[in-house]
Design an enzyme around this catalytic site. Structure first.
Site, short mmCIF file in Angstrom:
data_model
loop_
_atom_site.label_atom_id
_atom_site.label_comp_id
_atom_site.label_asym_id
_atom_site.label_seq_id
_atom_site.Cartn_x
_atom_site.Cartn_y
_atom_site.Cartn_z
N LYS A 81 0.72 -1.32 -0.03
CA LYS A 81 -0.21 -0.11 -0.13
C LYS A 81 0.64 1.75 0.14
O LYS A 81 0.40 2.08 -0.40
CB LYS A 81 -1.32 -0.07 1.14
CG LYS A 81 -1.91 -0.88 1.85
CD LYS A 81 -3.08 -0.52 2.02
CE LYS A 81 -2.56 -1.19 3.45
NZ LYS A 81 -1.96 -2.49 3.95
N ARG A 153 -9.88 -0.45 8.73
CA ARG A 153 -9.47 -1.28 8.50
C ARG A 153 -10.84 -1.76 10.06
O ARG A 153 -10.14 -3.03 9.69
CB ARG A 153 -9.00 -1.07 9.89
CG ARG A 153 -6.88 -1.42 9.10
CD ARG A 153 -5.84 -1.45 9.34
NE ARG A 153 -4.84 -1.98 9.30
CZ ARG A 153 -3.81 -2.22 8.75
NH1 ARG A 153 -3.19 -0.53 8.79
NH2 ARG A 153 -2.44 -2.93 9.01
N ARG A 192 11.34 -8.09 5.07
CA ARG A 192 11.33 -6.14 5.84
C ARG A 192 11.69 -6.30 6.66
O ARG A 192 12.96 -5.28 7.06
CB ARG A 192 9.69 -5.85 6.02
CG ARG A 192 9.60 -3.96 5.62
CD ARG A 192 8.58 -3.85 5.55
NE ARG A 192 7.42 -4.24 6.39
CZ ARG A 192 6.03 -3.52 6.11
NH1 ARG A 192 5.75 -3.16 5.34
NH2 ARG A 192 5.26 -4.17 6.95
N ARG A 194 10.65 -5.31 10.40
CA ARG A 194 9.95 -4.22 10.49
C ARG A 194 9.97 -4.69 12.44
O ARG A 194 10.25 -6.08 12.40
CB ARG A 194 9.23 -2.87 10.30
CG ARG A 194 9.23 -1.89 10.81
CD ARG A 194 7.89 -1.31 10.13
NE ARG A 194 6.62 -2.00 10.56
CZ ARG A 194 5.67 -1.56 9.64
NH1 ARG A 194 5.92 -0.57 8.77
NH2 ARG A 194 4.01 -1.52 10.82
N ARG A 205 -1.06 -10.00 12.54
CA ARG A 205 -2.14 -8.76 11.31
C ARG A 205 -2.88 -9.68 10.51
O ARG A 205 -4.05 -9.08 10.36
CB ARG A 205 -1.11 -7.97 10.82
CG ARG A 205 -0.48 -7.13 12.32
CD ARG A 205 0.39 -6.84 11.86
NE ARG A 205 1.42 -5.73 10.77
CZ ARG A 205 2.20 -5.26 10.32
NH1 ARG A 205 3.25 -5.85 10.72
NH2 ARG A 205 1.93 -4.37 9.61
P1 AMP Z 1 0.35 -0.74 9.21
O1 AMP Z 1 1.80 0.35 9.29
O2 AMP Z 1 -0.18 0.44 8.44
O3 AMP Z 1 0.74 -1.66 9.18
O4 AMP Z 1 0.09 -0.14 10.96
C1 AMP Z 1 0.39 -0.66 11.70
C2 AMP Z 1 0.03 -1.00 13.44
O5 AMP Z 1 -0.44 0.54 13.41
C3 AMP Z 1 -1.29 -2.05 12.79
O6 AMP Z 1 -0.69 -3.16 13.35
C4 AMP Z 1 -2.37 -1.48 14.04
O7 AMP Z 1 -1.76 -2.02 15.33
C5 AMP Z 1 -1.37 -0.14 13.61
N1 AMP Z 1 -3.19 0.44 12.64
C6 AMP Z 1 -2.42 1.16 11.58
N2 AMP Z 1 -3.21 1.86 10.90
C7 AMP Z 1 -4.87 0.75 11.39
C8 AMP Z 1 -6.48 1.37 11.93
N3 AMP Z 1 -6.72 1.99 10.79
N4 AMP Z 1 -7.22 1.07 12.39
C9 AMP Z 1 -6.41 0.67 14.16
N5 AMP Z 1 -4.92 0.16 14.07
C10 AMP Z 1 -4.13 1.06 12.83
#
Ligand code: AMP
Length: 426
Positions: A81, A153, A192, A194, A205
């Site tokens: 994304k 989400r 990756r 992280r 996840r």
């Molecule tokens: P991402 O970088 O988008 O994979 O987000 C990393 C982490 O942030 C996720 O595993 C969630 O714990 C949290 N997170 C990011 N976006 C959201 C969202 N829209 N709703 C809830 N948690 C989020």
């Protein structure tokens, strides 16, 4: 050209012929098929085509199409994304709003919100919806054009977003859904590395994605806003597909379904219980008999009949190979075929390089053979060169053709899935 706004967010439903969709007695919504076989500048996936396309895109075309573009970029964690957001941003200049990035920023600055969010993030769970909605509202308020990355989400987030966008009078352009299988994701994310990328957290996840985010995607599919893009292939292949789908959505182009499902994809797709394709075909016929056709904003009567006809012929053809198929199975077969096609697209440039490489070697051998008066060496060299050139040329053409096919199949899948989501509900 200014992007066309899609004002009516109930994108596609069956309506009485000649009536406004809002007056339709009973409605069937389906996702808007968006298959681009037209005249996009991003048609080829070969190196020269890409170079030409990117130089075009950074030039005056990008400026000429600036305007409100409001995209949700959805897909599993590690589906690409962020990378694809950058391409969309480069092309249309929309603000990139990533909730993951915003949260990491809060954690880094050790704010109250960051401290609350961190424990969820470390476990790979969703941060509570009210925190997220508060976080994005202030950002969305400031932007006319935006790409939402990693949000919404969950269903409550989707509903919260819908409500704020209605209040702000900022209708969505579309949701791009990057489609990648779980196993590919696990491999990608482990590479990756992280902090929150251990295998257990990644699997969690993915579980959260299937359980909570997929229903939010279905919510937008019912509004006809979803464009599924097969995203297991190379970054460039996915980019071409993503930009092309958005471009077509902005143009409000006529829907076309140019491709059929192969019998091998149908055979490989697991049988899924649910609505039978044969019964579905009969339903379409009775809807048509009652003077109803699928509806999406901006479609002419002709386009509506075309999409009905294409759906019918696609299913009819599939039933020849798989008489007991369900609608879900057809959708999966289209996905399988799309994934396979994308793999071929990403393999093609490698084959082009291999072909050109062996052609160069063969030509050198032929030259040496001729120069040294060794006709056998020259003949072998010439044969290798010819074979190499042929491989290169075939795959060069092949890459273009496969990209087209992948786009078409994405559309096929959207169409079938849109119908099946609706029917599963009714
Ligand atoms: P991402 O970088 O988008 O994979 O987000 C990393 C982490 O942030 C996720 O595993 C969630 O714990 C949290 N997170 C990011 N976006 C959201 C969202 N829209 N709703 C809830 N948690 C989020």
């Amino acid at each position: 050209m200014a992007p066309r706004r899609i004002e009516n967010r109930t994108a596609l439903k069956t309506s009485e012929a000649g009536q406004e969709p809002s007056q339709a007695a009973d409605s069937v919504s389906l996702s808007r098929p968006r298959v681009s076989l037209g005249t996009s500048v991003l048609q080829s996936s070969n190196a020269a085509g890409l170079a030409a396309a990117s130089s075009l895109l950074s030039g005056p075309i990008a400026a000429a199409t600036a305007g409100p573009l409001r995209i949700i970029l959805a897909g599993p964690p590690g589906g690409g994304k962020g990378t694809q957001s950058d391409f969309i941003q480069e092309r249309w200049g929309a603000a990139h709003l990533s909730t993951g990035e915003m949260l990491r920023e809060e954690v880094k600055n050790d704010t109250e919100l960051g401290r609350q969010a961190k424990e969820y993030m470390d476990r790979g769970e969703l941060v509570p919806d009210d925190i997220i909605l508060k976080l994005v509202r202030s950002r969305i308020e400031k932007e006319e054009s935006f790409i939402l990355d990693g949000f919404p989400r969950s269903i409550p987030q989707a509903e919260g977003l819908d409500q704020m966008l209605t209040e702000m009078n900022k209708p969505l352009t579309s949701m791009i859904m990057l489609d990648v299988d779980d196993e590919v994701i696990v491999k990608r994310l482990l590479a990756r590395g992280r902090a929150d990328d251990t295998e257990d957290v990644i699997r969690n996840r993915l579980k959260v994605y299937h359980e909570q985010t997929e229903p939010a995607i279905a919510h937008y599919r019912r509004q006809g806003l979803v464009e599924s893009v097969p995203a297991a292939g190379s970054i460039e292949t996915t980019r071409d597909l993503v930009l092309d789908r958005i471009e077509k959505r902005l143009e409000g182009a006529a829907p076309t379904l140019e491709t059929a499902l192969s019998s091998s994809s149908l055979a490989a797709a697991p049988a899924v219980p649910g609505h039978s394709a044969r019964a579905f075909l009969q339903e379409i016929d009775s809807l048509v008999e009652a003077g109803k056709t699928p509806y999406a904003p901006g479609w002419t009567e002709e386009q509506r009949s075309e999409v009905t006809e294409k759906t019918r012929s696609l299913i009819q053809e599939a039933l020849v190979h798989a008489p007991e198929a369900s609608v879900g199975q057809l959708a999966r077969a289209a996905k399988l075929q799309a994934d396979h096609t994308v793999e071929e697209v990403s393999a093609s440039p490698r084959l082009v390089r291999l072909g050109v490489g062996s052609a160069v070697l063969g030509l050198s051998a032929a030259a040496v053979g001729l120069w040294q008066g060794a006709p056998a060496v020259a003949a072998v060299g010439a044969t290798v060169a010819a074979a190499g050139l042929l491989t290169g040329a075939l795959n060069w053409k092949g890459a273009e053709r496969f990209t087209e096919l992948a786009k078409a199949l994405g559309g096929t899948r959207d169409l079938l899935e849109g119908w099946s989501v609706t029917l599963a509900q009714s």
